[in-house]
Design a protein around this motif. Sequence first.
Motif, PDB file in Angstrom:
ATOM      1  N   PRO A 107       0.875  -1.285   0.121  1.00  0.00           N
ATOM      2  CA  PRO A 107      -0.013   0.002  -0.108  1.00  0.00           C
ATOM      3  C   PRO A 107       0.834   1.271  -0.182  1.00  0.00           C
ATOM      4  N   CYS A 108       1.898   1.316   0.793  1.00  0.00           N
ATOM      5  CA  CYS A 108       2.957   2.386   0.708  1.00  0.00           C
ATOM      6  C   CYS A 108       3.381   2.604  -0.886  1.00  0.00           C
ATOM      7  N   ILE A 109       3.728   1.621  -1.613  1.00  0.00           N
ATOM      8  CA  ILE A 109       4.176   1.656  -3.021  1.00  0.00           C
ATOM      9  C   ILE A 109       2.986   2.153  -3.717  1.00  0.00           C
ATOM     10  N   ALA A 110       1.680   1.702  -3.513  1.00  0.00           N
ATOM     11  CA  ALA A 110       0.653   2.089  -4.239  1.00  0.00           C
ATOM     12  C   ALA A 110       0.429   3.671  -4.034  1.00  0.00           C
ATOM     13  N   SER A 111       0.620   4.232  -2.956  1.00  0.00           N
ATOM     14  CA  SER A 111       0.505   5.744  -2.810  1.00  0.00           C
ATOM     15  C   SER A 111       1.107   6.356  -3.924  1.00  0.00           C
ATOM     16  N   GLU A 112       2.024   6.154  -4.753  1.00  0.00           N
ATOM     17  CA  GLU A 112       2.963   6.518  -5.813  1.00  0.00           C
ATOM     18  C   GLU A 112       1.870   6.873  -6.992  1.00  0.00           C
ATOM     19  N   LEU A 113       0.864   5.720  -7.226  1.00  0.00           N
ATOM     20  CA  LEU A 113       0.112   5.723  -8.206  1.00  0.00           C
ATOM     21  C   LEU A 113      -1.110   6.178  -7.828  1.00  0.00           C
ATOM     22  N   GLY A 114      -1.625   6.629  -6.661  1.00  0.00           N
ATOM     23  CA  GLY A 114      -2.741   7.017  -6.267  1.00  0.00           C
ATOM     24  C   GLY A 114      -3.772   6.016  -6.050  1.00  0.00           C
ATOM     25  N   VAL A 115      -3.466   4.745  -6.080  1.00  0.00           N
ATOM     26  CA  VAL A 115      -4.388   3.522  -5.803  1.00  0.00           C
ATOM     27  C   VAL A 115      -4.101   2.991  -4.321  1.00  0.00           C
ATOM     28  N   ALA A 116      -3.802   3.705  -3.531  1.00  0.00           N
ATOM     29  CA  ALA A 116      -3.340   2.965  -2.183  1.00  0.00           C
ATOM     30  C   ALA A 116      -4.665   2.478  -1.437  1.00  0.00           C
ATOM     31  N   ASP A 117      -5.712   3.057  -1.568  1.00  0.00           N
ATOM     32  CA  ASP A 117      -6.987   2.489  -0.910  1.00  0.00           C
ATOM     33  C   ASP A 117      -7.429   1.059  -1.755  1.00  0.00           C
ATOM     34  N   GLU A 118      -7.280   1.209  -2.937  1.00  0.00           N
ATOM     35  CA  GLU A 118      -7.522  -0.169  -3.758  1.00  0.00           C
ATOM     36  C   GLU A 118      -6.666  -1.043  -3.356  1.00  0.00           C
ATOM     37  N   ILE A 119      -5.327  -0.781  -3.231  1.00  0.00           N
ATOM     38  CA  ILE A 119      -4.423  -1.880  -2.965  1.00  0.00           C
ATOM     39  C   ILE A 119      -4.611  -2.297  -1.489  1.00  0.00           C
ATOM     40  N   SER A 120      -4.545  -1.238  -0.617  1.00  0.00           N
ATOM     41  CA  SER A 120      -4.833  -1.832   0.764  1.00  0.00           C
ATOM     42  C   SER A 120      -6.471  -2.738   0.986  1.00  0.00           C
ATOM     43  N   THR A 121      -7.211  -2.614   0.071  1.00  0.00           N
ATOM     44  CA  THR A 121      -8.314  -3.247   0.337  1.00  0.00           C
ATOM     45  C   THR A 121      -8.144  -4.605  -0.270  1.00  0.00           C
ATOM     46  N   LEU A 122      -7.463  -4.693  -1.171  1.00  0.00           N
ATOM     47  CA  LEU A 122      -7.118  -6.073  -1.788  1.00  0.00           C
ATOM     48  C   LEU A 122      -6.136  -6.823  -0.867  1.00  0.00           C
ATOM     49  N   THR A 123      -5.052  -5.871  -0.142  1.00  0.00           N
ATOM     50  CA  THR A 123      -4.145  -6.468   0.675  1.00  0.00           C
ATOM     51  C   THR A 123      -4.999  -7.245   1.894  1.00  0.00           C
ATOM     52  N   ARG A 124      -5.887  -6.391   2.149  1.00  0.00           N
ATOM     53  CA  ARG A 124      -6.738  -6.703   3.708  1.00  0.00           C
ATOM     54  C   ARG A 124      -7.643  -8.011   3.188  1.00  0.00           C
ATOM     55  N   ALA A 125      -8.338  -8.175   2.166  1.00  0.00           N
ATOM     56  CA  ALA A 125      -9.018  -9.087   1.645  1.00  0.00           C
ATOM     57  C   ALA A 125      -8.071 -10.572   1.449  1.00  0.00           C
ATOM     58  N   THR A 126      -7.034 -10.204   1.319  1.00  0.00           N
ATOM     59  CA  THR A 126      -5.759 -11.213   0.930  1.00  0.00           C
ATOM     60  C   THR A 126      -5.463 -12.132   2.688  1.00  0.00           C
ATOM     61  N   MET A 127      -4.981 -10.820   3.267  1.00  0.00           N
ATOM     62  CA  MET A 127      -4.794 -11.128   5.008  1.00  0.00           C
ATOM     63  C   MET A 127      -6.005 -11.880   5.408  1.00  0.00           C
ATOM     64  N   ASP A 128      -7.285 -11.634   5.125  1.00  0.00           N
ATOM     65  CA  ASP A 128      -8.217 -12.210   5.689  1.00  0.00           C
ATOM     66  C   ASP A 128      -8.720 -13.508   5.064  1.00  0.00           C
ATOM     67  N   GLY A 129      -8.054 -14.087   4.082  1.00  0.00           N
ATOM     68  CA  GLY A 129      -8.226 -15.369   3.262  1.00  0.00           C
ATOM     69  C   GLY A 129      -9.413 -15.341   2.430  1.00  0.00           C
ATOM     70  N   LEU A 130     -10.058 -14.250   1.823  1.00  0.00           N
ATOM     71  CA  LEU A 130     -10.964 -14.145   0.881  1.00  0.00           C
ATOM     72  C   LEU A 130     -10.545 -14.200  -0.441  1.00  0.00           C
ATOM     73  N   ILE A 131      -9.343 -13.986  -0.656  1.00  0.00           N
ATOM     74  CA  ILE A 131      -8.561 -14.073  -1.920  1.00  0.00           C
ATOM     75  C   ILE A 131      -7.323 -14.763  -1.747  1.00  0.00           C
ATOM     76  N   SER A 132      -7.007 -15.845  -2.623  1.00  0.00           N
ATOM     77  CA  SER A 132      -5.721 -16.424  -2.433  1.00  0.00           C
ATOM     78  C   SER A 132      -4.584 -15.760  -2.601  1.00  0.00           C
ATOM     79  N   PHE A 133      -3.511 -15.928  -1.918  1.00  0.00           N
ATOM     80  CA  PHE A 133      -2.525 -14.894  -1.647  1.00  0.00           C
ATOM     81  C   PHE A 133      -1.819 -15.013  -3.115  1.00  0.00           C
ATOM     82  N   GLU A 134      -1.650 -15.833  -3.840  1.00  0.00           N
ATOM     83  CA  GLU A 134      -0.795 -15.814  -4.976  1.00  0.00           C
ATOM     84  C   GLU A 134      -1.576 -15.008  -6.000  1.00  0.00           C
ATOM     85  N   ALA A 135      -3.028 -15.303  -6.240  1.00  0.00           N
ATOM     86  CA  ALA A 135      -3.687 -14.714  -7.202  1.00  0.00           C
ATOM     87  C   ALA A 135      -3.538 -13.081  -6.920  1.00  0.00           C
ATOM     88  N   SER A 136      -3.991 -12.959  -5.618  1.00  0.00           N
ATOM     89  CA  SER A 136      -4.069 -11.460  -5.245  1.00  0.00           C
ATOM     90  C   SER A 136      -2.553 -10.615  -5.269  1.00  0.00           C
TER      91      SER A 136
END
Length: 199
Positions: free
Chosen positions: A20-49
Amino acid sequence: MKTAFCFDLDGTVTSTEILPCIASELGVADEISTLTRATMDGLISFEASFRLRCLILSRVPPERICSIAKEIPINADILSFIQKNKNNTFIVTGNLDIWIQPILDLCGCQVFSSKGVYEGNILHVNNVLNKAHAISKIRASGYDRIVAIGDGANDAPMLAAADISIAFGGVHSPSTTAKNAAQYIIHEGATLCKMLHAL
């Protein structure tokens, strides 16, 4: 008894998730954070995410990513433990080796990570780490006991494969999946390191 200490990187050694820190460079921090959180919570497989997040973030120049990695806050207690025990400590991270090298250099221990390479401006993710396989390799290298510390769903296989497993949440609470796979739950770096020293 020879003991290996295996630390997740993002949110465990570091005080925040790196992508998400890297994503701030592209202005997509919220989107990447959401994807990261969904991955951490096991809603999306780690490799695909992870492959999707790498594809999105590959537009950030690699040298800029390394400079961002240098600024990522690190838990001082955990870093001190790693540096003092670097011969028996491992960073076990799904993150890309080429993106996190400044942090790995600071830790100075052995590393299992995902592998990537740039060909021109194109990022190729060659291998996404399976943390359970990493633990098997570490055990096979001569360790009698594995202590694993992590916070996300992708850490659950590592926690399950360890002899002693700790779900750690320094800033954020560990994911439910990590908690369910762990024997202990700890929320402070100093407390974690006291326990590790006592083992």
